[in-house]
Design a protein around this motif. Structure first.
Motif, PDB file in Angstrom:
ATOM      1  N   ARG A  71      -4.791  -4.264 -13.175  1.00  0.00           N
ATOM      2  CA  ARG A  71      -4.814  -3.487 -11.981  1.00  0.00           C
ATOM      3  C   ARG A  71      -5.393  -4.453 -10.780  1.00  0.00           C
ATOM      4  NH1 ARG A  71      -7.843   2.159 -12.027  1.00  0.00           N
ATOM      5  NH2 ARG A  71      -9.402   0.833 -12.309  1.00  0.00           N
ATOM      6  N   LEU A  72      -4.901  -4.867  -9.727  1.00  0.00           N
ATOM      7  CA  LEU A  72      -5.294  -5.630  -8.717  1.00  0.00           C
ATOM      8  C   LEU A  72      -5.601  -4.843  -7.440  1.00  0.00           C
ATOM      9  CD1 LEU A  72      -3.253  -8.871  -9.284  1.00  0.00           C
ATOM     10  CD2 LEU A  72      -5.695  -8.340 -10.075  1.00  0.00           C
ATOM     11  N   THR A  73      -6.578  -5.449  -6.486  1.00  0.00           N
ATOM     12  CA  THR A  73      -6.851  -4.609  -5.079  1.00  0.00           C
ATOM     13  C   THR A  73      -6.094  -5.683  -4.417  1.00  0.00           C
ATOM     14  OG1 THR A  73      -8.811  -3.685  -6.188  1.00  0.00           O
ATOM     15  CG2 THR A  73      -8.555  -4.128  -3.448  1.00  0.00           C
ATOM     16  N   PRO A  74      -5.088  -5.052  -3.574  1.00  0.00           N
ATOM     17  CA  PRO A  74      -4.589  -6.096  -2.302  1.00  0.00           C
ATOM     18  C   PRO A  74      -5.702  -6.855  -1.634  1.00  0.00           C
ATOM     19  CG  PRO A  74      -3.596  -3.849  -2.467  1.00  0.00           C
ATOM     20  CD  PRO A  74      -4.851  -3.846  -3.338  1.00  0.00           C
ATOM     21  N   SER A  87      -5.995 -11.996  -4.981  1.00  0.00           N
ATOM     22  CA  SER A  87      -5.134 -11.183  -5.787  1.00  0.00           C
ATOM     23  C   SER A  87      -3.672 -11.517  -5.795  1.00  0.00           C
ATOM     24  CB  SER A  87      -5.382  -9.662  -5.927  1.00  0.00           C
ATOM     25  OG  SER A  87      -5.259  -9.325  -4.507  1.00  0.00           O
ATOM     26  N   ASN A  88      -3.038 -11.941  -4.604  1.00  0.00           N
ATOM     27  CA  ASN A  88      -1.688 -12.315  -4.576  1.00  0.00           C
ATOM     28  C   ASN A  88      -1.477 -13.287  -5.354  1.00  0.00           C
ATOM     29  OD1 ASN A  88      -0.915 -10.251  -2.776  1.00  0.00           O
ATOM     30  ND2 ASN A  88      -1.254 -11.289  -1.034  1.00  0.00           N
TER      31      ASN A  88
END
Length: 454
Positions: A71-74, A87-88
């Protein structure tokens, strides 16, 4: 008022320096037991056992399952690496890790050098030992112990080893040929972690000294950066008669009157022995100070509560990668913070970077590696005896321009009075052997040449 306080502080440190400058102390060698329980009555098994890095379908499948659940936070718009790992860009690394990266192939690469383990002070100590494929007639190889730091591992030295052990086949003179030993610090990679509190750099130095004796070396050379520089320094303080030469690409010289002179400003720097290049690398000091604050958050965490963040990092391969690879970005070059990809692939390949991550992941050693900070810093800065003891063995120093903090020659020479080689390197940062193996090998060879002229 502040100027008076500053001048009084400088005067106080100058008096301390004058009183202590001629002391030639050594650390007590001592002994230890870091395995579980009490030291057994039977003598420790001193055999040296071959070791191979291995993997399995189960290990790889577990990794893939965990990666797939990330799970990544933008990231914030235009934040690049200023808020930490972007995170990109992490999405690219995850895709490569899951679909392209071949851990089995990297295991084969890790095994291209001979690996061994041996028990010392209750711990299984891992090391690679690489001998020259050939030696010039009448020559013997120089035994060189190379010690990594955090968040690195023994793999950092894979590109420099052939330049040191087989120089002729790499277009270099065979005047200096080395037999290279690269151990894993206990609690890192394949070396067993301590079961007890208190395992610090001096304990690691004593273990590595015993390792060199067990390998048959009464005299040897040392090289290190990061924690490796401190461990090698401690070895030189413990057993100076056994250390023929010490080469560093980082130095911890906080207990040093010369470090205070930087506060007096760039205009007076030359009065304290700063060169034009020193001034370029140290000033404006406000920028350097904020850079140190920005890059030292991990140190406060690991120096106080390493096990807490260790729980998260040991459970999530993606979190572990972000935490470690961010250092391979900003510690390689602080300007890489301005890039969307953190500049990671400018100096390293994704295969190389992920191999470092996999050494930590597959061994589950991120937590014990972080505990090393608490054991060394938990009593406070400048609380350890070795910080006040100078090193009286011949020393060489390579100053890489993108290191987190530049160390001028005067700073280094105060701690290492027998400094015979100081080099301003053309490029490179914290992970010298990994980033610029040719430059580091060249400077080690230069140091050896000057040492033999002594």
């Amino acid at each position: 008022m502040w100027l008076e306080i500053l001048l009084a502080s400088v005067l106080g440190f100058a008096i301390y320096w004058f009183i202590s400058k001629d002391k030639e102390e050594t650390l007590l060698l001592g002994d230890g037991w870091w395995g579980p329980g009490s030291r057994p009555a039977a003598a420790e098994d001193e055999s040296i056992r071959p070791f191979k890095v291995e993997t399995s379908d189960e290990e790889i499948n577990d990794l893939h399952q965990r990666i797939e659940k990330f799970r990544l936070t933008p990231p914030l718009e235009d934040s690049r690496f200023h808020y930490g790992f972007n995170s990109n860009y992490m999405k690219k690394i995850i895709s490569y890790w899951r679909n392209t990266f071949d851990w089995r192939k990297q295991v084969e690469i890790l095994n291209k050098y001979p690996h061994f383990k041996t028990k010392i002070e209750g711990l299984d100590i891992h090391f690679i030992h690489v001998k020259p494929p050939q030696l010039p007639s009448g020559r013997t190889a120089k035994p060189l112990l190379m010690v990594h730091g955090w968040p690195g591992c023994f793999y950092e030295f894979y590109k420099i080893i052939p330049l040191l052990t087989d120089p002729k086949n790499h277009g270099l003179s065979d005047e200096h040929v080395f037999e290279v030993i690269c151990p894993s610090i206990p609690g890192y990679g394949f070396s067993e972690a301590s079961s007890k509190k208190g395992f610090n750099s001096v304990a690691a130095a004593r273990i590595f000294y015993k390792l060199m004796l067990r390998l048959g070396f009464q005299e040897f050379y040392l090289q290190g950066g990061d924690w490796g520089s401190l461990i090698c320094t401690n070895m030189a303080q413990l057993v100076p008669s056994h250390v023929k030469g010490l080469h560093l690409n980082m130095a911890l010289v906080l207990r040093n009157v010369h470090t205070l002179t930087v506060l007096l400003g760039r205009r007076l720097g030359r009065l304290f022995g700063y060169t034009e290049r020193d001034v370029e690398l140290l000033y404006p000091f406000k920028k350097i100070f904020y850079a140190l604050m920005r890059e030292s958050g991990y140190l406060h965490i690991q120096g106080t509560k390493p096990d807490t963040v260790g729980c998260a990092l040991n459970d999530s391969p993606v979190g572990l990668a972000a935490y470690i690879l961010e250092k391979f970005s900003t510690w390689t070059n602080e300007e890489f913070r301005d890039l969307e990809d953190g500049g990671l692939e400018r100096k390293f390949s994704l295969d190389e970077l992920l191999t470092v991550i996999m050494v930590y992941w597959t061994t589950g050693t991120i937590t014990p590696s972080q505990r090393f900070y608490k054991e060394n810093l938990g009593q406070g800065m400048m609380a350890n005896k070795h910080e006040a003891i100078k090193v009286h063995v011949p020393t060489g120093f390579a100053a890489f321009p993108s290191e987190v903090l530049h160390c001028p020659e005067q700073w280094v020479k105060n701690k290492y009075p027998k400094l015979i080689s100081y080099s301003y390197m053309a490029r490179g940062g914290h992970f010298a052997a990994f980033e610029e193996p040719e430059l580091l090998a060249q400077d080690i060879r230069k140091f050896m040449g000057l040492l033999e002229q002594q």
